[in-house]
Design a protein around this motif. Structure first.
Motif, PDB file in Angstrom:
ATOM      1  N   ASP A 369       0.829  -1.212   0.000  1.00  0.00           N
ATOM      2  CA  ASP A 369       0.000   0.000   0.000  1.00  0.00           C
ATOM      3  C   ASP A 369       0.861   1.259   0.000  1.00  0.00           C
ATOM      4  O   ASP A 369       0.562   2.238  -0.685  1.00  0.00           O
ATOM      5  CB  ASP A 369      -0.968  -0.002   1.180  1.00  0.00           C
ATOM      6  CG  ASP A 369      -0.276  -0.055   2.533  1.00  0.00           C
ATOM      7  OD1 ASP A 369       0.844  -0.599   2.615  1.00  0.00           O
ATOM      8  OD2 ASP A 369      -0.860   0.443   3.525  1.00  0.00           O
ATOM      9  N   GLY A 372       2.243   1.724  -3.315  1.00  0.00           N
ATOM     10  CA  GLY A 372       1.166   2.154  -4.196  1.00  0.00           C
ATOM     11  C   GLY A 372       0.963   3.661  -4.139  1.00  0.00           C
ATOM     12  O   GLY A 372       0.859   4.324  -5.176  1.00  0.00           O
ATOM     13  N   TRP A 373       0.922   4.214  -2.933  1.00  0.00           N
ATOM     14  CA  TRP A 373       0.764   5.667  -2.793  1.00  0.00           C
ATOM     15  C   TRP A 373       1.981   6.398  -3.351  1.00  0.00           C
ATOM     16  O   TRP A 373       1.852   7.457  -3.969  1.00  0.00           O
ATOM     17  CB  TRP A 373       0.545   6.036  -1.329  1.00  0.00           C
ATOM     18  CG  TRP A 373      -0.749   5.543  -0.753  1.00  0.00           C
ATOM     19  CD1 TRP A 373      -0.920   4.719   0.319  1.00  0.00           C
ATOM     20  CD2 TRP A 373      -2.069   5.843  -1.227  1.00  0.00           C
ATOM     21  NE1 TRP A 373      -2.255   4.480   0.542  1.00  0.00           N
ATOM     22  CE2 TRP A 373      -2.986   5.163  -0.393  1.00  0.00           C
ATOM     23  CE3 TRP A 373      -2.566   6.616  -2.276  1.00  0.00           C
ATOM     24  CZ2 TRP A 373      -4.359   5.232  -0.582  1.00  0.00           C
ATOM     25  CZ3 TRP A 373      -3.941   6.690  -2.461  1.00  0.00           C
ATOM     26  CH2 TRP A 373      -4.819   6.005  -1.620  1.00  0.00           C
ATOM     27  N   SER A 375       4.000   5.332  -5.779  1.00  0.00           N
ATOM     28  CA  SER A 375       3.966   5.228  -7.234  1.00  0.00           C
ATOM     29  C   SER A 375       2.935   6.179  -7.830  1.00  0.00           C
ATOM     30  O   SER A 375       3.158   6.784  -8.885  1.00  0.00           O
ATOM     31  CB  SER A 375       3.650   3.782  -7.632  1.00  0.00           C
ATOM     32  OG  SER A 375       3.675   3.622  -9.037  1.00  0.00           O
ATOM     33  N   LYS A 376       1.815   6.343  -7.142  1.00  0.00           N
ATOM     34  CA  LYS A 376       0.748   7.219  -7.629  1.00  0.00           C
ATOM     35  C   LYS A 376       1.210   8.679  -7.627  1.00  0.00           C
ATOM     36  O   LYS A 376       0.990   9.413  -8.594  1.00  0.00           O
ATOM     37  CB  LYS A 376      -0.490   7.059  -6.749  1.00  0.00           C
ATOM     38  CG  LYS A 376      -1.728   7.804  -7.260  1.00  0.00           C
ATOM     39  CD  LYS A 376      -2.946   7.464  -6.411  1.00  0.00           C
ATOM     40  CE  LYS A 376      -4.185   8.204  -6.884  1.00  0.00           C
ATOM     41  NZ  LYS A 376      -4.616   7.809  -8.242  1.00  0.00           N
ATOM     42  N   HIS A 392      -4.401   5.112 -11.772  1.00  0.00           N
ATOM     43  CA  HIS A 392      -3.040   4.627 -11.964  1.00  0.00           C
ATOM     44  C   HIS A 392      -3.028   3.128 -11.718  1.00  0.00           C
ATOM     45  O   HIS A 392      -3.179   2.655 -10.589  1.00  0.00           O
ATOM     46  CB  HIS A 392      -2.087   5.355 -11.001  1.00  0.00           C
ATOM     47  CG  HIS A 392      -0.651   5.027 -11.219  1.00  0.00           C
ATOM     48  ND1 HIS A 392       0.156   4.482 -10.242  1.00  0.00           N
ATOM     49  CD2 HIS A 392       0.138   5.159 -12.325  1.00  0.00           C
ATOM     50  CE1 HIS A 392       1.368   4.296 -10.727  1.00  0.00           C
ATOM     51  NE2 HIS A 392       1.391   4.691 -11.974  1.00  0.00           N
ATOM     52  N   SER A 395      -0.692   1.442  -9.025  1.00  0.00           N
ATOM     53  CA  SER A 395      -1.118   1.710  -7.649  1.00  0.00           C
ATOM     54  C   SER A 395      -2.342   0.884  -7.291  1.00  0.00           C
ATOM     55  O   SER A 395      -2.416   0.303  -6.194  1.00  0.00           O
ATOM     56  CB  SER A 395      -1.425   3.199  -7.467  1.00  0.00           C
ATOM     57  OG  SER A 395      -0.286   3.982  -7.712  1.00  0.00           O
ATOM     58  N   CYS A 398      -1.371  -2.514  -6.462  1.00  0.00           N
ATOM     59  CA  CYS A 398      -0.762  -2.555  -5.127  1.00  0.00           C
ATOM     60  C   CYS A 398      -1.839  -2.622  -4.048  1.00  0.00           C
ATOM     61  O   CYS A 398      -1.764  -3.440  -3.124  1.00  0.00           O
ATOM     62  CB  CYS A 398       0.104  -1.323  -4.894  1.00  0.00           C
ATOM     63  SG  CYS A 398       1.703  -1.336  -5.742  1.00  0.00           S
TER      64      CYS A 398
END
Length: 460
Positions: A369, A372-373, A375-376, A392, A395, A398
């Motif tokens: 997680d 994910g944030w 990458s976003k 995205h 993300s 993820c």
């Protein structure tokens, strides 16, 4: 002076607080709310930190007064005339006005003189900025503004209250870094020039004081990039070379039409701030530092063809160096460095349509997680993107798998006791066998399949 709106904190309505104010007044004293609480009150925000300066009473008199009310009286800040008390489980700092004279290096190199007869204008002279040199009379509700801080506040200007006292503490430059995006719009020209002249005073600052200002910038500012741009404009960015090296570092305009790595990083950190409240609280600071430092490996890996292969890995030791200069929190340093080293992986796995086993291995290195944030925020850090509206894929993948995997590493389904149950005797090979079982588990094999293979292998 002018009348203020009602103070916005239930503590001011407490009977114990009203008794305290009445007792101060009856002893010919005046309690003034000071600092950021005054600004928050003016802006209609809830007052969070309460600092009160008491005029007309000596330190001894104030201590006796508080103790006479059977209130908590902590003298931890005695040398600075500060008393900590508690009302309704809320800590309040109370102090006597003081003069500070610099006699040495660092924040401890000051002599302090308490003077109950000082006026707010005299006491306010030692404060950093005009907006912080305003007072709220807690008895009458009147605002006292000896340095025109209210006018600066309305215009969003951060201005040194007094040039001579401002330069005595170089931390004030970093305070502007974190206050500018939160309380202002611009730094007064003369104050910016003072900050430029103070560049070489940075060495006087202790790491923990520097860290606190970075923490406030990253966790409280809606647009931390404004603070970063101030560091650049004031010349103080030189003290954070990992960031300064991003300035002018080119990127392929096809992928990064926004400009150099510095511009990209500023966009990413602002994106991260927009997503910040969605990140688990115990990971937010890690996440924000990760966003700040995610591309610091690019200057050393960018080629004439504008590729930067391996910049993620190259950024790991640089992130460690940056963090170690401002904190000794080993867990934070490790987490931030991990994010920097892995910030590309989610996108790579998603684009290559990797198997779930690869995602499990990534999750074991850092929570999906969080990646994910990260990458976003990174993906939206370029021209034409909107981090709140754009979807995205990497993300989302993820977040989807994080719900399945959980917060911790993928748990092993085969343990040492399982090997013993199969008749194997404990040995140095156990570790190798268990690791091999774990690899098969991550690749999708069930516990039953792994145990069956082990049983068949032991019979051969």
């Amino acid at each position: 002076m002018e009348n203020s709106q009602n103070t916005r904190h239930t503590i001011f309505e407490e009977e114990a607080f009203q008794r305290l104010l009445k007792e101060i007044e009856q002893n010919n004293g005046t309690a003034m709310l000071i600092g950021g609480a005054v600004i928050d009150n003016i802006n209609g925000l809830e007052v969070k930190d309460i600092d009160i300066e008491v005029y007309g009473l000596s330190y001894v008199q104030l201590v006796e007064l508080i103790e006479g009310l059977d209130m908590n009286c902590n003298l931890v800040g005695k040398s600075f005339g500060v008393i900590k008390t508690v009302i309704a489980n809320f800590e309040i700092d109370m102090s006597i006005p003081r003069r500070e004279n610099k006699v040495g290096i660092g924040h401890k190199g000051f002599t302090v003189e308490l003077d109950a007869k000082m006026t707010p204008k005299e006491a306010g002279k030692r404060r950093d900025l005009t907006i912080n040199s305003t007072y709220l009379n807690l008895h009458t509700g009147e605002l006292v503004d000896p340095y025109n801080g209210l006018a600066d506040l309305e215009k969003g200007i951060l201005r040194a209250t007094n040039e001579h006292t401002f330069i005595e503490d170089p931390l004030r430059v970093l305070r502007i870094m974190q206050l500018l995006p939160r309380k202002g719009k611009l730094v007064a020209k003369e104050t910016l020039e003072i900050c430029k002249k103070m560049v070489e005073f940075f060495s006087e600052l202790q790491a923990e004081r520097i860290f606190v200002e970075w923490e406030k910038l990253l966790l409280k500012a809606e647009r931390p990039s404004i603070g970063l741009e101030f560091l650049k404009a004031s010349g103080w960015l030189k003290h954070f070379p990992e960031l300064q090296n991003l300035v002018g570092c080119p990127q392929n305009p096809i992928w990064h039409p926004e400009g150099d790595v510095w511009v990209h990083t500023c966009m990413v950190i602002d994106n991260a701030a927009k997503l910040r409240d969605l990140v688990p609280e115990d990971w937010r600071l890690t996440y924000m530092f990760g966003a700040l430092l995610h591309d610091i490996g690019k200057p050393s890996t960018t080629t004439p063809e504008l590729t930067a292969n391996g910049h993620d890995v190259a950024g790991i030791p640089l992130a460690e160096t940056f963090m170690k200069r401002i904190t000794n929190n080993k867990s934070l340093i490790e987490r931030v460095s991990t994010i920097v080293g892995l910030h590309m992986r989610a996108g790579q796995l998603f684009n290559s349509k990797a198997k779930e086993s690869a995602w499990k291995r990534l999750h074991n290195k850092c929570r999906l997680d969080i990646l994910g944030w990260q990458s976003k925020a990174d993906s939206a850090g370029r021209t034409g993107r909107n981090v709140m509206l754009d979807k995205h894929g990497a993300s989302e993948k993820c977040f989807e798998l994080f719900k399945e995997f959980g917060k911790k590493e993928i748990q092993r389904v085969i343990l040492g006791r399982d090997l013993i149950a199969l008749g194997l005797k404990p040995s140095e090979k156990f570790g190798v066998i268990l690791d091999d079982c774990y690899k098969k588990q991550l690749d999708g094999a069930s516990r039953e399949e792994i145990l069956l293979n082990l049983k068949n292998a032991s019979l051969k």
